[in-house]
Design a protein around this motif. Structure first.
Motif, PDB file in Angstrom:
ATOM      1  N   THR A 215       2.262  -2.633   1.648  1.00  0.00           N
ATOM      2  CA  THR A 215       3.130  -3.734   2.608  1.00  0.00           C
ATOM      3  C   THR A 215       3.029  -2.703   3.985  1.00  0.00           C
ATOM      4  O   THR A 215       4.165  -3.017   4.661  1.00  0.00           O
ATOM      5  CB  THR A 215       4.147  -3.737   1.843  1.00  0.00           C
ATOM      6  N   ASN A 216       2.608  -1.727   3.964  1.00  0.00           N
ATOM      7  CA  ASN A 216       2.571  -1.047   5.316  1.00  0.00           C
ATOM      8  C   ASN A 216       3.722   0.049   5.609  1.00  0.00           C
ATOM      9  O   ASN A 216       4.176   0.003   6.603  1.00  0.00           O
ATOM     10  CB  ASN A 216       2.035  -2.267   6.346  1.00  0.00           C
ATOM     11  N   GLN A 218       4.495   2.781   5.335  1.00  0.00           N
ATOM     12  CA  GLN A 218       3.917   4.304   5.992  1.00  0.00           C
ATOM     13  C   GLN A 218       4.393   5.327   5.226  1.00  0.00           C
ATOM     14  O   GLN A 218       5.017   6.347   5.465  1.00  0.00           O
ATOM     15  CB  GLN A 218       4.602   4.431   7.103  1.00  0.00           C
ATOM     16  N   GLN A 221       2.080   8.351   4.084  1.00  0.00           N
ATOM     17  CA  GLN A 221       1.419   9.061   4.923  1.00  0.00           C
ATOM     18  C   GLN A 221       2.269  10.211   5.405  1.00  0.00           C
ATOM     19  O   GLN A 221       1.979  11.666   5.626  1.00  0.00           O
ATOM     20  CB  GLN A 221       0.963   8.768   6.683  1.00  0.00           C
ATOM     21  N   SER A 229      -3.593   9.770   7.628  1.00  0.00           N
ATOM     22  CA  SER A 229      -3.280   8.301   8.700  1.00  0.00           C
ATOM     23  C   SER A 229      -3.287   7.134   8.492  1.00  0.00           C
ATOM     24  O   SER A 229      -4.485   6.767   7.453  1.00  0.00           O
ATOM     25  CB  SER A 229      -3.548   8.876   9.950  1.00  0.00           C
ATOM     26  N   ILE A 230      -2.037   6.490   8.450  1.00  0.00           N
ATOM     27  CA  ILE A 230      -2.604   4.630   8.252  1.00  0.00           C
ATOM     28  C   ILE A 230      -3.394   4.106   8.673  1.00  0.00           C
ATOM     29  O   ILE A 230      -3.602   3.114   7.955  1.00  0.00           O
ATOM     30  CB  ILE A 230      -0.728   4.126   7.466  1.00  0.00           C
ATOM     31  N   ALA A 231      -4.003   5.146  10.341  1.00  0.00           N
ATOM     32  CA  ALA A 231      -5.048   3.939  10.598  1.00  0.00           C
ATOM     33  C   ALA A 231      -6.242   4.306   9.545  1.00  0.00           C
ATOM     34  O   ALA A 231      -6.791   3.234   9.801  1.00  0.00           O
ATOM     35  CB  ALA A 231      -4.912   5.311  11.831  1.00  0.00           C
ATOM     36  N   ILE A 233      -6.282   3.056   6.827  1.00  0.00           N
ATOM     37  CA  ILE A 233      -6.358   2.004   6.142  1.00  0.00           C
ATOM     38  C   ILE A 233      -6.281   1.071   6.509  1.00  0.00           C
ATOM     39  O   ILE A 233      -7.084   0.036   6.343  1.00  0.00           O
ATOM     40  CB  ILE A 233      -4.535   2.127   5.390  1.00  0.00           C
ATOM     41  N   ALA A 234      -6.545   0.617   8.208  1.00  0.00           N
ATOM     42  CA  ALA A 234      -6.807  -0.531   9.137  1.00  0.00           C
ATOM     43  C   ALA A 234      -8.101  -0.700   9.151  1.00  0.00           C
ATOM     44  O   ALA A 234      -9.055  -1.704   8.942  1.00  0.00           O
ATOM     45  CB  ALA A 234      -6.344  -0.399  10.422  1.00  0.00           C
ATOM     46  N   ASN A 237      -9.045  -2.079   5.473  1.00  0.00           N
ATOM     47  CA  ASN A 237      -8.635  -3.627   5.530  1.00  0.00           C
ATOM     48  C   ASN A 237     -10.239  -4.587   6.327  1.00  0.00           C
ATOM     49  O   ASN A 237     -10.194  -5.447   5.743  1.00  0.00           O
ATOM     50  CB  ASN A 237      -7.150  -3.603   6.559  1.00  0.00           C
ATOM     51  N   ARG A 238      -9.887  -3.629   7.516  1.00  0.00           N
ATOM     52  CA  ARG A 238     -11.622  -3.887   8.615  1.00  0.00           C
ATOM     53  C   ARG A 238     -12.736  -4.772   7.770  1.00  0.00           C
ATOM     54  O   ARG A 238     -13.221  -5.632   7.567  1.00  0.00           O
ATOM     55  CB  ARG A 238     -11.529  -3.063   9.655  1.00  0.00           C
ATOM     56  N   LEU A 241     -11.959  -6.730   4.602  1.00  0.00           N
ATOM     57  CA  LEU A 241     -12.143  -8.450   5.422  1.00  0.00           C
ATOM     58  C   LEU A 241     -13.655  -9.166   5.585  1.00  0.00           C
ATOM     59  O   LEU A 241     -13.938  -9.949   5.288  1.00  0.00           O
ATOM     60  CB  LEU A 241     -11.011  -8.689   6.258  1.00  0.00           C
TER      61      LEU A 241
ATOM     62  N   GLN B 163      -2.248  -4.165  11.647  1.00  0.00           N
ATOM     63  CA  GLN B 163      -3.099  -3.451  10.104  1.00  0.00           C
ATOM     64  C   GLN B 163      -3.542  -4.117   9.100  1.00  0.00           C
ATOM     65  O   GLN B 163      -4.484  -3.641   8.801  1.00  0.00           O
ATOM     66  CB  GLN B 163      -1.428  -2.991   9.734  1.00  0.00           C
ATOM     67  N   GLY B 166      -6.832  -4.940   9.764  1.00  0.00           N
ATOM     68  CA  GLY B 166      -7.541  -4.171  10.154  1.00  0.00           C
ATOM     69  C   GLY B 166      -7.469  -4.215  11.550  1.00  0.00           C
ATOM     70  O   GLY B 166      -8.410  -3.596  12.219  1.00  0.00           O
TER      71      GLY B 166
END
Ligand code: HEM
Ligand code: SF4
Ligand code: FES
Lengths: 247, 219
Positions: A215-216, A218, A221, A229-231, A233-234, A237-238, A241, B163, B166
């Motif tokens: 649930t972000n 943080q 990290q 970095s949680i970047a 995680i983005a 997710n990308r 999806l 986030q 993504g």
């Protein structure tokens, strides 16, 4: 230096655990945390008692084997380090130090402070590899990769699989670990091909093994010894999806 | 979760913009209400909005319950300083406060306006309702507590939603977090301005007299 220790004891995976108090004395400030535990265990063995079991291997911050939740923080009160790199000078003389194992449904306690992190191996086996044919070993620099991509893949590869992210996350989520692997491979030409499938397979395995959902918050990290970095995680997710949309 | 959250954040902007018309004049506000009552697109969006809330709430319950099972044995000592924001750790509680107010809001506004239309009756005068409710200090306090909970919910939710789908990277992470703060502050201040304007207007500047006169003319 002198310390009071409150350490989690548990005979085996099935037994009920409890906290036991110990005193250690004559510890130099430059002793590492694990060495302090070695000294404690030496004393226990001389006194004919059962030593405290804890995980460790390289003792130089690269293998990810050491763990321990020290005074409420994964790897103790210092930034960007593992427990083997933590020194007693970070504590005050006479401090009470509480030491607990990683707490996660997916990391069952084996004995005392040792937990079974096999769940991470299972997640890697679900997709943390490259299975497309990449041919023989090419000459250096024959595949053009931008410096930015190489750097990002390298940062993500720094993950040592210690599990501090899971231990710290209030949801017990393994997203940072999974994201580090997915990101490290997705940024390189050989790994890119399977990036989406990999993300899907690894996330499915993570859910199956009883890790929570991200649930972000943080927290991961902040406690990751390798500053992942949680970047990433983005990116996970990308990829995830995109894979789901194609189904 | 993230898509329904993004949708609800757009809804908040629309809702608060309409509220703000009440600061200008009773006429503008009543016209805005009239528009919302008759516009076809709005009528279509109302059930979609309800669905958005339901999806968001159901997902939030599933995620929260599931995450609670991931750590069966709790830690004895937890260091609160670990760098995650307070809001991010309390999204469910904040959501429940928001939901509690939503119930109250339905009772006070929706039941007296929209429900009456559905029942085929003349709804209460929307501007009169504002005066009636916001002249009471405890209603203003409740409203402000709600808005503060909303502030924390969306100051984390805003960037968190990006986030989750993504749309983020190491460059945009800090930027999105700043935009989230700005969005949350603007929306929050806009919501809070209404009870403050009415409460102080009514009790200290004789706003009530002016309004009753207006409303009587209008109705
Ligand atoms: C106008 C009202 C609301 C707005 C604008 C809103 C917005 C958001 C946004 C944007 C997120 C982030 C989603 C993500 O990270 O993927 C979120 C998360 C969350 N919301 Fe709401 N929300 C609202 C009402 C509610 C209500 C009524 C509840 C429940 C009772 C709720 C419970 C939650 C929970 C538990 C989360 C965290 C889950 C997660 O991060 O995955 N929210 N909200
Ligand atoms: S992401 Fe960081 S905290 Fe998590 S396992 Fe890898 S190195 Fe450890
Ligand atoms: S023992 Fe290898 S990282 Fe600590």
């Amino acid at each position: 230096m002198k310390f009071k220790l409150k350490i989690w004891r548990q005979k085996n995976a099935k037994a009920k655990g409890y906290f036991e108090d110990f005193d250690v004395d004559n510890i130099s400030p430059d002793t590492s945390f694990l060495e302090m535990l070695d000294i404690l265990n030496n004393n226990l063995i001389s006194a004919g008692k059962e030593p405290v079991a804890f995980d460790h291997d390289c003792r130089e911050g690269i293998c990810g084997m050491c763990s321990l939740y020290i005074n409420g923080r994964a790897h103790g009160p210092d930034e960007d380090i593992t427990t083997c790199q933590l020194h007693m000078r970070k504590f005050k003389d006479g401090d009470l130090i509480t030491v607990e194992p990683w707490r996660s449904a997916a990391f069952p306690v084996v004995k005392d402070l040792v937990v079974n992190r096999n769940a991470f191996d299972q997640i890697l086996q679900a997709g943390g590899f490259v299975s497309v044919n990449t041919g023989g070993v090419p000459d250096g620099n024959t595949i053009p990769i931008s410096k930015l991509d190489a750097d990002e893949a390298m940062d993500a590869s720094a993950c040592i699989g210690c599990g501090a992210c899971v231990a710290t996350c209030k949801n017990g989520s393994a997203m940072l670990f999974v994201a580090a692997r997915v990101s490290a491979l997705a940024k390189l030409p050989q790994g890119k091909v399977e990036a989406q499938q990999r993300a899907k397979a690894m996330v499915a395995k993570m859910d199956e093994l009883g890790f929570g959902s991200c649930t972000n918050t943080q927290a991961c990290q902040a406690e990751c010894p390798k500053g992942i970095s949680i970047a990433h995680i983005a990116r996970l997710n990308r990829e995830f999806l995109c894979a789901k949309l194609k189904d | 979760m993230s898509l329904s959250g993004l949708f609800l954040m757009i809804f908040l902007v629309v809702h608060v913009s309409l509220n703000l018309t009440a600061l200008f004049s009773s006429k503008a506000y009543l016209a805005a209400c009239e528009f919302m009552d008759t516009n076809l697109l709005v009528q279509v969006m109302v059930p979609v909005l309800a669905l958005g809330f339901i999806v968001h709430i159901i997902c939030s319950i599933i995620v929260t319950l599931r995450n609670q099972t991931a750590r069966p044995v709790k830690y004895l000592v937890v260091n609160k300083a670990a760098a995650s924001s307070w809001a991010s750790k309390n999204m469910f509680v904040l959501g429940v406060i928001v939901l509690g107010f939503l119930g109250l809001h339905f009772f006070h506004f929706w039941a007296k306006m929209q429900l009456q239309h559905i029942l085929g009756q003349e709804g209460a005068n929307a501007y009169n309702l504002l005066i009636e409710l916001f002249s009471k200090w405890y209603y203003c306090v409740l409203y402000i507590v709600w808005v503060i909970a909303l502030y924390f919910h969306i100051s984390h939710g805003f960037w968190s939603a990006f986030q989750s789908i993504g749309i983020n990277n190491s460059k945009w992470l800090p930027r999105l977090q700043i935009i989230a703060k700005i969005y949350a502050i603007v929306v929050t201040l806009a919501f809070i301005s209404i009870p403050i304007y009415f409460f102080f207007g009514i009790h200290f500047f004789g706003l009530q007299k002016l309004i009753i006169y207006h409303v009587q003319l209008g109705s």
